[in-house]
Design a protein around this motif. Structure first.
Motif, PDB file in Angstrom:
ATOM      1  N   GLN A   2     -32.356  20.880  35.844  1.00  0.00           N
ATOM      2  CA  GLN A   2     -33.426  21.615  36.498  1.00  0.00           C
ATOM      3  C   GLN A   2     -33.097  21.755  37.985  1.00  0.00           C
ATOM      4  OE1 GLN A   2     -37.104  19.562  35.845  1.00  0.00           O
ATOM      5  NE2 GLN A   2     -37.247  20.147  33.693  1.00  0.00           N
ATOM      6  N   THR A   3     -33.447  22.902  38.533  1.00  0.00           N
ATOM      7  CA  THR A   3     -33.277  23.139  39.957  1.00  0.00           C
ATOM      8  C   THR A   3     -34.647  23.193  40.619  1.00  0.00           C
ATOM      9  OG1 THR A   3     -31.270  24.442  39.556  1.00  0.00           O
ATOM     10  CG2 THR A   3     -32.325  24.681  41.713  1.00  0.00           C
ATOM     11  N   PRO A  26     -32.208  12.569  31.005  1.00  0.00           N
ATOM     12  CA  PRO A  26     -33.337  12.654  30.075  1.00  0.00           C
ATOM     13  C   PRO A  26     -34.671  12.469  30.778  1.00  0.00           C
ATOM     14  CG  PRO A  26     -32.308  10.505  29.916  1.00  0.00           C
ATOM     15  CD  PRO A  26     -31.460  11.307  30.859  1.00  0.00           C
ATOM     16  N   ALA A  27     -35.727  12.932  30.105  1.00  0.00           N
ATOM     17  CA  ALA A  27     -37.074  12.790  30.666  1.00  0.00           C
ATOM     18  C   ALA A  27     -37.487  11.329  30.741  1.00  0.00           C
ATOM     19  CB  ALA A  27     -38.067  13.593  29.824  1.00  0.00           C
ATOM     20  N   MET A  66     -26.239  11.150  29.232  1.00  0.00           N
ATOM     21  CA  MET A  66     -26.941  10.692  30.445  1.00  0.00           C
ATOM     22  C   MET A  66     -28.056   9.722  30.046  1.00  0.00           C
ATOM     23  SD  MET A  66     -25.520  12.489  32.981  1.00  0.00           S
ATOM     24  CE  MET A  66     -26.733  12.338  34.277  1.00  0.00           C
ATOM     25  N   ARG A  67     -28.020   8.526  30.625  1.00  0.00           N
ATOM     26  CA  ARG A  67     -29.077   7.544  30.383  1.00  0.00           C
ATOM     27  C   ARG A  67     -30.070   7.499  31.540  1.00  0.00           C
ATOM     28  NH1 ARG A  67     -26.815   1.848  29.117  1.00  0.00           N
ATOM     29  NH2 ARG A  67     -29.028   1.536  28.724  1.00  0.00           N
ATOM     30  N   TRP A  68     -29.601   7.733  32.743  1.00  0.00           N
ATOM     31  CA  TRP A  68     -30.455   7.777  33.921  1.00  0.00           C
ATOM     32  C   TRP A  68     -30.582   9.229  34.382  1.00  0.00           C
ATOM     33  CZ3 TRP A  68     -29.056   3.403  37.924  1.00  0.00           C
ATOM     34  CH2 TRP A  68     -29.074   2.172  37.280  1.00  0.00           C
ATOM     35  N   SER A  69     -31.565   9.473  35.207  1.00  0.00           N
ATOM     36  CA  SER A  69     -31.621  10.760  35.893  1.00  0.00           C
ATOM     37  C   SER A  69     -30.726  10.695  37.128  1.00  0.00           C
ATOM     38  CB  SER A  69     -33.061  11.098  36.293  1.00  0.00           C
ATOM     39  OG  SER A  69     -33.525  10.212  37.295  1.00  0.00           O
ATOM     40  N   GLY A 267     -24.131   1.829  34.003  1.00  0.00           N
ATOM     41  CA  GLY A 267     -24.971   2.106  32.852  1.00  0.00           C
ATOM     42  C   GLY A 267     -25.783   3.381  32.971  1.00  0.00           C
ATOM     43  N   ALA A 268     -25.550   4.180  33.991  1.00  0.00           N
ATOM     44  CA  ALA A 268     -26.290   5.429  34.153  1.00  0.00           C
ATOM     45  C   ALA A 268     -25.782   6.517  33.223  1.00  0.00           C
ATOM     46  CB  ALA A 268     -26.191   5.906  35.603  1.00  0.00           C
ATOM     47  N   ILE A 269     -24.517   6.409  32.814  1.00  0.00           N
ATOM     48  CA  ILE A 269     -23.897   7.353  31.891  1.00  0.00           C
ATOM     49  C   ILE A 269     -23.272   6.549  30.770  1.00  0.00           C
ATOM     50  CG2 ILE A 269     -22.081   9.092  31.624  1.00  0.00           C
ATOM     51  CD1 ILE A 269     -22.415   9.743  34.603  1.00  0.00           C
TER      52      ILE A 269
END
Length: 370
Positions: A2-3, A26-27, A66-69, A267-269
């Motif tokens: 998203q931008t 992810p949301a 992707m685990r984190w934003s 762990g973010a990815i």
């Protein structure tokens, strides 16, 4: 992806400036990373790194890894990016206030502490989210009076609830180096290894309320006021991507991969992080940096390269007066790594022409460049 478009305060009617942030992940993300580039708008290597990173993150997001934003702001300073005087880019200081763009971010620790003091419970994780929510609310209630304040507030708000904040800069002619609080060295050391940093500078407070320190000091104030009441809040790091001329696809891809490797390691990815490379140099105190000053004006001819380790008293440059033929040697007074030197080759008397990173602290007070 998203931008988001963030409108800045208008200087005069009919003019607009915007900051664009790109959001991946992810949301229901398990954490948040914030990365920005070119807060000093003449420092462009990080902008290219984030151009590469945006494309890599889009592929990782599409693959469900992707685990984190991850929030990316490749152009953090549209005000400074427009500052070109007679074909020479500026971008470090605001024209109206004459303030460094990377100083004077807001300290709202008192207001946030007052908001949450009676609401904290016994669950550290819930308390952390409570403080982050109060921080967002407090920043949202601020009313900037200038476009510069509007820009700073926008950036600070985008990053304030992140677990990892990376502020990408560069220096004049320099080796890769980092600035951080010593409290977070164990978390940042893998990043230093992946990036191949030649120097890492530790300081609890360097002065000036820079972007990274507005987070570091906020959480330090919270921990002093509410010791043991909330879980680990995350950390901020300033990453100096070599020198201003190092805008190069090969280097940018290398740095982009280092960031991705680090995010995998954190762990973010999802993925298998590569083995950690060796640490090139142990961290040193920011108070151990010696600004090397030319006592006279003249042509600068460097005798040492960035990355050289100098002995105490070693000559690193000559300053030549082409009228009197006087040659003035300039030496460091302490041993250390020559990690930055000036891109200018004409010194004025009293000008800092290089910085040498020594192993022992010897300075106090304000530790940053102007």
């Amino acid at each position: 992806m998203q931008t988001h478009v963030h409108e800045l305060l208008e200087v005069v009617p009919g003019t607009t400036r915007q900051i664009r942030s790109f959001h991946y992940g992810p949301a229901n993300a398990a954490g948040k990373v914030y990365i920005q580039a070119s807060l000093h708008a003449d420092e462009l290597p990080g902008m290219l790194v984030l151009w590469h990173l945006k494309q890599r993150l889009a592929h990782l997001e599409a693959a469900g890894l992707m685990r984190w934003s991850v929030v990316v702001v490749p152009v953090a300073n549209p005000l400074g990016l427009e500052q070109v005087l007679m074909d020479v880019p500026q971008g470090r200081f605001d024209n109206d206030s004459r303030e460094n763009f990377n100083r004077f971010f807001l300290d709202v620790s008192q207001q946030v502490g007052d908001r949450v003091e009676a609401l904290l419970a016994d669950e550290p994780g819930a308390n952390l989210q409570l403080i982050r929510g109060a921080l967002l609310q407090t920043l949202a209630s601020q009313e900037p009076a200038t476009q510069l304040q509007s820009m700073r507030l926008t950036l600070q708000t985008l990053a304030c609830d992140a677990d990892i904040v990376l502020d990408l800069h560069c220096d004049f002619e320099a080796v890769q180096h980092l600035y951080l609080s010593p409290d977070f060295w164990l978390h940042v050391e893998p990043l230093a290894r992946y990036l191949g940093a030649r120097a890492c500078f530790l300081a609890k407070e360097a002065g000036g309320q820079s972007f990274d320190e507005c987070f570091t000091l906020f959480w330090a104030h919270m921990q002093a006021r509410f010791p043991g009441r909330f879980s680990a809040p995350g950390f901020a790091v300033t990453v100096e991507l070599r020198g201003v001329a190092d805008v190069d696809h090969g280097l940018a891809r290398q740095d982009c991969q280092a960031l991705i490797d680090y995010l995998i390691q954190r762990g973010a990815i999802d993925g298998q992080a590569p083995p950690l490379p060796p640490l090139l140099n142990a961290p040193t105190p920011l108070a151990g940096v010696e600004p090397v000053v030319s006592p006279v004006g003249g042509l600068i001819v460097f005798c040492a390269k960035v990355g050289d380790y100098l002995a105490a008293g070693q000559i690193l440059a000559e300053v030549i007066d082409p009228i009197t033929d006087r040659v003035t040697p300039v030496a460091c007074t302490r041993e250390g790594l020559l990690y930055v030197r000036s891109v200018r080759r004409m010194a004025s008397a009293g000008m800092t022409i290089a910085h040498v990173a020594g192993p022992k602290a010897h300075r106090q007070g304000y530790l940053l460049s102007p």
